[in-house]
Write a protein that holds these residues in place. Structure first.
Motif, short mmCIF file in Angstrom:
data_model
loop_
_atom_site.label_atom_id
_atom_site.label_comp_id
_atom_site.label_asym_id
_atom_site.label_seq_id
_atom_site.Cartn_x
_atom_site.Cartn_y
_atom_site.Cartn_z
N GLY A 66 -2.67 0.01 -7.14
CA GLY A 66 -3.16 1.19 -6.84
C GLY A 66 -4.17 1.39 -5.79
N LEU A 67 -4.61 2.48 -5.38
CA LEU A 67 -5.72 2.60 -4.41
C LEU A 67 -6.82 3.25 -5.03
CD1 LEU A 67 -3.57 4.08 -1.38
CD2 LEU A 67 -4.29 1.71 -1.68
N ASP A 68 -8.17 2.91 -4.62
CA ASP A 68 -9.33 3.65 -5.32
C ASP A 68 -9.81 4.86 -4.26
OD1 ASP A 68 -10.25 2.47 -3.16
OD2 ASP A 68 -11.63 1.07 -4.21
N GLU A 103 1.81 9.11 -1.77
CA GLU A 103 1.18 10.06 -2.00
C GLU A 103 0.00 10.11 -1.41
OE1 GLU A 103 0.54 9.91 -6.35
OE2 GLU A 103 2.98 10.43 -6.58
N ALA A 104 -0.73 8.98 -1.06
CA ALA A 104 -1.93 8.85 -0.18
C ALA A 104 -1.75 9.13 1.30
CB ALA A 104 -2.64 7.53 -0.34
N ALA A 246 -19.49 -3.03 -10.75
CA ALA A 246 -18.43 -3.25 -11.59
C ALA A 246 -17.26 -1.99 -11.49
CB ALA A 246 -18.91 -3.25 -12.89
N PRO A 247 -15.96 -2.20 -11.46
CA PRO A 247 -15.07 -1.29 -11.16
C PRO A 247 -14.97 -0.23 -12.34
CG PRO A 247 -13.83 -3.38 -11.43
CD PRO A 247 -15.45 -3.78 -11.39
N PHE A 248 -15.18 -1.15 -13.68
CA PHE A 248 -14.88 -0.39 -14.93
C PHE A 248 -16.01 -0.98 -16.04
CE2 PHE A 248 -11.80 -0.58 -19.04
CZ PHE A 248 -12.39 0.70 -19.31
N ALA A 300 -18.50 2.59 -10.22
CA ALA A 300 -17.27 2.36 -10.95
C ALA A 300 -16.02 3.06 -10.60
CB ALA A 300 -17.64 2.11 -12.16
N ARG A 301 -14.89 2.70 -10.88
CA ARG A 301 -13.73 3.66 -10.89
C ARG A 301 -13.56 4.17 -12.26
NH1 ARG A 301 -7.63 1.56 -10.00
NH2 ARG A 301 -6.64 3.41 -9.33
N CYS A 302 -13.97 3.61 -13.29
CA CYS A 302 -13.91 4.44 -14.66
C CYS A 302 -14.88 3.95 -15.40
CB CYS A 302 -12.46 3.50 -15.29
SG CYS A 302 -12.21 4.39 -16.95
#
Length: 363
Positions: A66-68, A103-104, A246-248, A300-302
């Motif tokens: 996916g895309l961040d 969608e982006a 860190a992304p998560f 982070a993403r999450c």
């Protein structure tokens, strides 16, 4: 008891609400018998463009197919520069799903992954970009994107505007010496954008067509070439990723007492561990794991928080986090208000349940 009859406005509204319909409708007399409004499902429309007048390319780093936030902003900037006559091609450094790209705001999608080495990636990009002859090529001003943008500009001889802070179809604004900003009347062919400078695309979904055998030319002079689909870049272990990158992140607060299960869950999720200041002050987690204004500010993403109430200093460390999931027994905790998904329960009950589900899926 005062003997006075108390009204229940919620019950009165439910009694007068006409079932069905896109918008709530009330029958004030309460007579809703037979008044059923049919609800027609909305048909999702997709905008397709076959032969655009020109192309604008966005080179983005894919995240788990996916895309961040940064990637969606790059495609949104490309969509803005393309306008109504141009097309947007998304070139993903890794696998990108076509529906997520559409969608982006992307019309076409190509993926580029691991090659014979990092030095070969600019050559692959030049082959793909040459088939589109794009009017503009957008990169993220990140460690990977910024380096690729400068290599592509050096190989092609295209002018580059790095670190553009504001962008529209007529001009770009970027910092220069002495803390000043320069206004460029014409947007360069290669542009790099820092994060949170352009809004993501919010219009009608585009086609997001995956290309495997080369893109359709925008003009008869454009030459088709074979598409390149390569494997994803290997991901570093979660424990080796610095907390700020860190992304998560899975974080523990004062409400966590079973740290053995917490560490096991973080490993199973492939997440980097964090903690609140109270936990670090107690010596239960290292100081480097502290999240907040006096610790590490996350990008982070999450962010998954167990037993954290959400002090103002801690919430300041979540300024750029895209998705926050909170597990807390207090429904009115500040972290619950910040979270997009909340679980009002004891962390000691939720952590082993999640760990059991992960082990079941793994088995």
């Amino acid at each position: 008891m005062t003997g006075r009859i108390r009204r229940d406005p919620r019950a009165e509204r439910s009694r007068c609400l006409v079932p069905g319909g896109e918008r709530p409708r009330l029958a004030r007399d309460g007579n809703v018998a037979g008044m059923v409004v049919s609800r027609r499902p909305r048909e999702a429309t997709v905008r397709r463009i076959e032969t655009p007048a020109f192309w604008v390319a966005a080179v983005v780093e894919a995240v788990d197919g996916g895309l961040d936030r940064w990637g969606r902003q790059l495609v949104g900037a490309a969509r803005m520069l393309a306008g109504t006559d141009g097309g947007v091609v998304l070139i993903g450094l890794g696998d990108v799903a076509g529906n997520a790209a559409g969608e982006a705001g992307a019309d076409r999608v190509l993926t580029v992954g691991g090659t014979d080495g990092p030095e070969a990636v600019p050559g692959v990009l030049m082959d793909l970009l040459g088939s589109f002859d794009p009017r503009h090529v957008l990169f993220a001003e990140s460690r990977v994107g910024g380096d690729l943008a400068r290599r592509v500009a050096a190989r092609s001889g295209w002018p580059i505007q790095p670190g553009v802070e504001a962008l529209n179809v007529r001009q770009g604004i970027r910092p220069c010496r002495g803390g000043r900003y320069e206004r460029v009347a014409a947007v360069a062919r290669v542009v790099t954008l820092p994060c949170d400078r352009v809004a993501p695309y919010a219009g009608e979904a585009r086609e997001g067509r995956m290309l495997e055998a080369g893109p359709p030319p925008a003009s008869p002079s454009a030459r088709p070439v074979g598409g390149v689909v390569l494997g994803p870049v290997a991901r570093a272990p979660a424990g080796a990723v610095p907390l700020s990158e860190a992304p998560f992140v899975v974080s523990a607060g004062q409400g966590v007492t079973d740290f053995e299960t917490f560490h096991a869950l973080a490993r199973a999720l492939g997440a980097t561990e964090g903690a609140s200041r109270v936990v670090c002050d107690a010596g239960l987690m290292p100081r480097a794991a502290q999240v907040g204004a006096s610790g590490t500010v996350l990008d982070a993403r999450c962010y998954l928080a167990f037993g954290i109430a959400g002090a103002p200093q801690h919430l300041q460390g979540l300024g750029k986090v895209e998705h926050v999931v909170a597990v807390n027994t207090d429904l009115h905790a500040a972290i619950i208000a910040r979270a997009g998904l909340s679980i009002v329960a004891d962390a000691q009950a939720v952590m082993p349940a999640l760990l059991a589900l992960l082990r079941e899926e793994g088995a």
